[in-house]
Design a protein around this motif. Structure first.
Motif, PDB file in Angstrom:
ATOM      1  N   ARG A   1       0.845  -1.599  -0.147  1.00 17.31           N
ATOM      2  CA  ARG A   1      -0.389  -0.161  -0.265  1.00 17.31           C
ATOM      3  C   ARG A   1       1.058   1.217   0.101  1.00 17.31           C
ATOM      4  N   TRP A   2       1.888   1.435   0.794  1.00 18.52           N
ATOM      5  CA  TRP A   2       2.418   2.659   0.979  1.00 18.52           C
ATOM      6  C   TRP A   2       3.460   2.441  -0.353  1.00 18.52           C
ATOM      7  N   VAL A   3       4.109   1.438  -0.466  1.00 21.65           N
ATOM      8  CA  VAL A   3       4.400   1.825  -2.284  1.00 21.65           C
ATOM      9  C   VAL A   3       3.572   2.227  -3.396  1.00 21.65           C
ATOM     10  N   LEU A   4       2.442   2.223  -3.683  1.00 24.75           N
ATOM     11  CA  LEU A   4       1.151   2.363  -4.488  1.00 24.75           C
ATOM     12  C   LEU A   4       1.086   3.756  -4.313  1.00 24.75           C
ATOM     13  N   PHE A   5       0.737   4.234  -3.316  1.00 29.52           N
ATOM     14  CA  PHE A   5       0.275   6.087  -3.173  1.00 29.52           C
ATOM     15  C   PHE A   5       1.870   6.088  -3.109  1.00 29.52           C
ATOM     16  N   GLN A   6       2.734   6.244  -2.819  1.00 24.88           N
ATOM     17  CA  GLN A   6       3.609   6.410  -3.776  1.00 24.88           C
ATOM     18  C   GLN A   6       3.819   6.395  -4.764  1.00 24.88           C
ATOM     19  N   GLY A   7       3.642   5.367  -5.978  1.00 20.54           N
ATOM     20  CA  GLY A   7       3.790   5.392  -7.596  1.00 20.54           C
ATOM     21  C   GLY A   7       2.572   6.598  -7.719  1.00 20.54           C
ATOM     22  N   LEU A   8       1.400   6.628  -7.179  1.00 24.01           N
ATOM     23  CA  LEU A   8       0.211   7.001  -7.580  1.00 24.01           C
ATOM     24  C   LEU A   8       0.409   8.255  -7.337  1.00 24.01           C
ATOM     25  N   TYR A   9       1.442   9.268  -6.344  1.00 17.53           N
ATOM     26  CA  TYR A   9       1.957  10.577  -5.779  1.00 17.53           C
ATOM     27  C   TYR A   9       2.418  10.991  -7.141  1.00 17.53           C
ATOM     28  N   TRP A  10       3.438  10.343  -7.055  1.00 24.66           N
ATOM     29  CA  TRP A  10       4.874  10.838  -8.555  1.00 24.66           C
ATOM     30  C   TRP A  10       4.261  10.975  -9.840  1.00 24.66           C
ATOM     31  N   ILE A  11       3.125  10.198 -10.178  1.00 32.67           N
ATOM     32  CA  ILE A  11       2.478  10.328 -11.068  1.00 32.67           C
ATOM     33  C   ILE A  11       1.791  11.281 -11.539  1.00 32.67           C
ATOM     34  N   GLY A  12       1.043  12.155 -10.327  1.00 36.60           N
ATOM     35  CA  GLY A  12      -0.066  13.362 -10.426  1.00 36.60           C
ATOM     36  C   GLY A  12      -1.348  13.477  -9.787  1.00 36.60           C
ATOM     37  N   VAL A  13      -1.510  12.252  -9.310  1.00 34.80           N
ATOM     38  CA  VAL A  13      -2.473  11.774  -8.232  1.00 34.80           C
ATOM     39  C   VAL A  13      -2.410  12.528  -7.312  1.00 34.80           C
ATOM     40  N   SER A  14      -3.589  13.795  -6.900  1.00 38.77           N
ATOM     41  CA  SER A  14      -3.566  14.353  -5.546  1.00 38.77           C
ATOM     42  C   SER A  14      -3.929  14.419  -3.910  1.00 38.77           C
ATOM     43  N   PRO A  15      -3.076  14.552  -4.043  1.00 38.98           N
ATOM     44  CA  PRO A  15      -2.100  14.429  -2.417  1.00 38.98           C
ATOM     45  C   PRO A  15      -4.619  13.558  -1.872  1.00 38.98           C
ATOM     46  N   ALA A  16      -5.445  14.631  -1.918  1.00 33.33           N
ATOM     47  CA  ALA A  16      -6.535  14.890  -1.180  1.00 33.33           C
ATOM     48  C   ALA A  16      -7.422  13.574  -1.966  1.00 33.33           C
ATOM     49  N   ARG A  17      -6.889  13.454  -3.222  1.00 31.79           N
ATOM     50  CA  ARG A  17      -7.674  12.493  -3.722  1.00 31.79           C
ATOM     51  C   ARG A  17      -6.869  11.053  -3.225  1.00 31.79           C
ATOM     52  N   LEU A  18      -5.930  10.590  -3.563  1.00 34.77           N
ATOM     53  CA  LEU A  18      -5.086   9.872  -2.449  1.00 34.77           C
ATOM     54  C   LEU A  18      -5.464   9.308  -0.126  1.00 34.77           C
ATOM     55  N   ALA A  19      -6.061  10.430  -0.170  1.00 36.67           N
ATOM     56  CA  ALA A  19      -6.264  10.875   0.834  1.00 36.67           C
ATOM     57  C   ALA A  19      -7.281   9.909   1.601  1.00 36.67           C
ATOM     58  N   ARG A  20      -8.792  10.400  -0.164  1.00 32.75           N
ATOM     59  CA  ARG A  20      -9.860  10.387   0.547  1.00 32.75           C
ATOM     60  C   ARG A  20      -9.510   8.242   0.777  1.00 32.75           C
ATOM     61  N   ALA A  21      -9.156   7.705  -0.168  1.00 31.46           N
ATOM     62  CA  ALA A  21      -8.439   5.802   0.262  1.00 31.46           C
ATOM     63  C   ALA A  21      -7.523   5.584   0.966  1.00 31.46           C
ATOM     64  N   TYR A  22      -7.174   6.950   1.984  1.00 36.04           N
ATOM     65  CA  TYR A  22      -6.239   6.526   3.418  1.00 36.04           C
ATOM     66  C   TYR A  22      -6.989   5.794   4.312  1.00 36.04           C
ATOM     67  N   LYS A  23      -6.583   5.139   5.137  1.00 33.82           N
ATOM     68  CA  LYS A  23      -6.603   4.802   6.511  1.00 33.82           C
ATOM     69  C   LYS A  23      -5.821   4.571   7.683  1.00 33.82           C
ATOM     70  N   PRO A  24      -5.078   5.244   8.584  1.00 33.22           N
ATOM     71  CA  PRO A  24      -3.535   5.236   9.028  1.00 33.22           C
ATOM     72  C   PRO A  24      -3.346   3.760   9.714  1.00 33.22           C
ATOM     73  N   VAL A  25      -2.250   3.352   9.792  1.00 29.29           N
ATOM     74  CA  VAL A  25      -2.198   2.621  10.036  1.00 29.29           C
ATOM     75  C   VAL A  25      -1.911   2.041  11.722  1.00 29.29           C
ATOM     76  N   ARG A  26      -1.303   3.271  12.151  1.00 31.71           N
ATOM     77  CA  ARG A  26      -1.070   2.607  13.978  1.00 31.71           C
ATOM     78  C   ARG A  26      -1.966   4.309  14.567  1.00 31.71           C
ATOM     79  N   ARG A  27      -2.237   3.429  15.480  1.00 34.18           N
ATOM     80  CA  ARG A  27      -2.737   4.012  16.412  1.00 34.18           C
ATOM     81  C   ARG A  27      -2.104   5.457  16.727  1.00 34.18           C
ATOM     82  N   GLY A  28      -3.392   6.836  16.505  1.00 34.71           N
ATOM     83  CA  GLY A  28      -2.679   7.973  16.275  1.00 34.71           C
ATOM     84  C   GLY A  28      -1.489   8.445  14.844  1.00 34.71           C
ATOM     85  N   GLU A  29      -2.134   8.009  13.860  1.00 32.83           N
ATOM     86  CA  GLU A  29      -1.275   7.959  13.208  1.00 32.83           C
ATOM     87  C   GLU A  29      -2.091   9.397  12.161  1.00 32.83           C
ATOM     88  N   ASN A  30      -1.168  10.779  12.250  1.00 38.80           N
ATOM     89  CA  ASN A  30      -1.907  12.020  11.303  1.00 38.80           C
ATOM     90  C   ASN A  30      -2.495  11.648   9.734  1.00 38.80           C
TER      91      ASN A  30
END
Length: 232
Positions: A202-231
């Motif tokens: 998941r970490w590699v996938l999101f990095q790749g999508l960021y580098w090809i131009g997918v906006s952080p806001a769009r990625l964040a909608r599919a992102y869930k923190p993987v540890r307690r307290g993570e921003n």
């Protein structure tokens, strides 16, 4: 009296980690202040931070937003952004000042080591060492920057993901970034008690999508923190 380094730590429900980090920081030599930029903790993070001499800044949640809020109140000549679960080397302040004094250098970061004896931690230690050779660096490696340059570039943006990558991209246009070879030790909790491979993919996938131009806001909608307290 002005200080040389402002240490800025974004927090969100970090009561189990912040004490050890602050106690280690308070044992360092050098002229520094510690600013904890809290994003709305509901545990004892804020009380524990203040009891150990940190200046508390309340902020809206989001690592980029919190670090920028802390930076705006900082008085140091150098801003050092450190995660709440990271332990710096004993000579960290000395190495920062030495690095930042090199001509045309505007900032840098540290080597990174994940704690623990798990296979995941061992893999990530090797992986982070490899990606350093191609110039990639992340917020958990203790980014530091001249405060004047930070303000001139606009600092961290209030974006929900990859605020570190976005900031570093702008910072490189202002000067060189050097690497301190003494490691920061950070928690491997994000890899514990869960299958490592899906987390890493998941970490590699999101990095790749960021580098090809997918906006952080769009990625964040599919992102869930993987540890307690993570921003997010």
């Amino acid at each position: 009296m002005s200080v040389e380094i402002s240490i800025i730590i974004p927090t969100l429900n970090e009561e189990t980690e912040i004490v050890g980090t602050l106690e280690k920081l308070n044992s360092l030599a050098g002229s520094f202040e510690i600013i904890v930029a809290d994003g709305g903790s509901t545990d004892n993070t804020c009380e524990l931070a203040k009891a150990r001499g940190a200046r508390l800044v309340k902020s809206e949640r989001g690592r980029g937003t919190q670090m920028h809020s802390g930076a705006l109140t900082a008085t140091g000549k150098v801003l050092w952004f450190l995660h709440a679960d990271s332990v710096p080397p004993f000579n960290a302040c000395e190495e920062i000042i030495k690095t930042i004094s090199v001509t045309n250098v505007v900032g840098g970061n540290f080597a990174l080591r994940f704690d623990g004896n798990s296979r995941a931690a061992a893999f990530m230690n090797r992986f982070y060492e490899d990606i350093r050779h191609i110039g990639l660096l992340y917020g958990d490696s203790g980014i530091f920057v001249l405060s004047d340059v930070y303000r001139q570039t606009g600092g961290f943006k209030p974006i929900p993901l990859f605020e570190d990558l976005e900031f570093i991209g702008r910072l490189r246009k202002r000067g060189a970034l050097l690497k301190v070879n003494f490691p920061i030790t950070t928690s491997s909790r994000r890899f514990e008690d869960r299958p490592f491979l899906p987390v890493f993919i998941r970490w590699v996938l999101f990095q790749g999508l960021y580098w090809i131009g997918v906006s952080p806001a769009r990625l964040a909608r599919a992102y869930k923190p993987v540890r307690r307290g993570e921003n997010s």
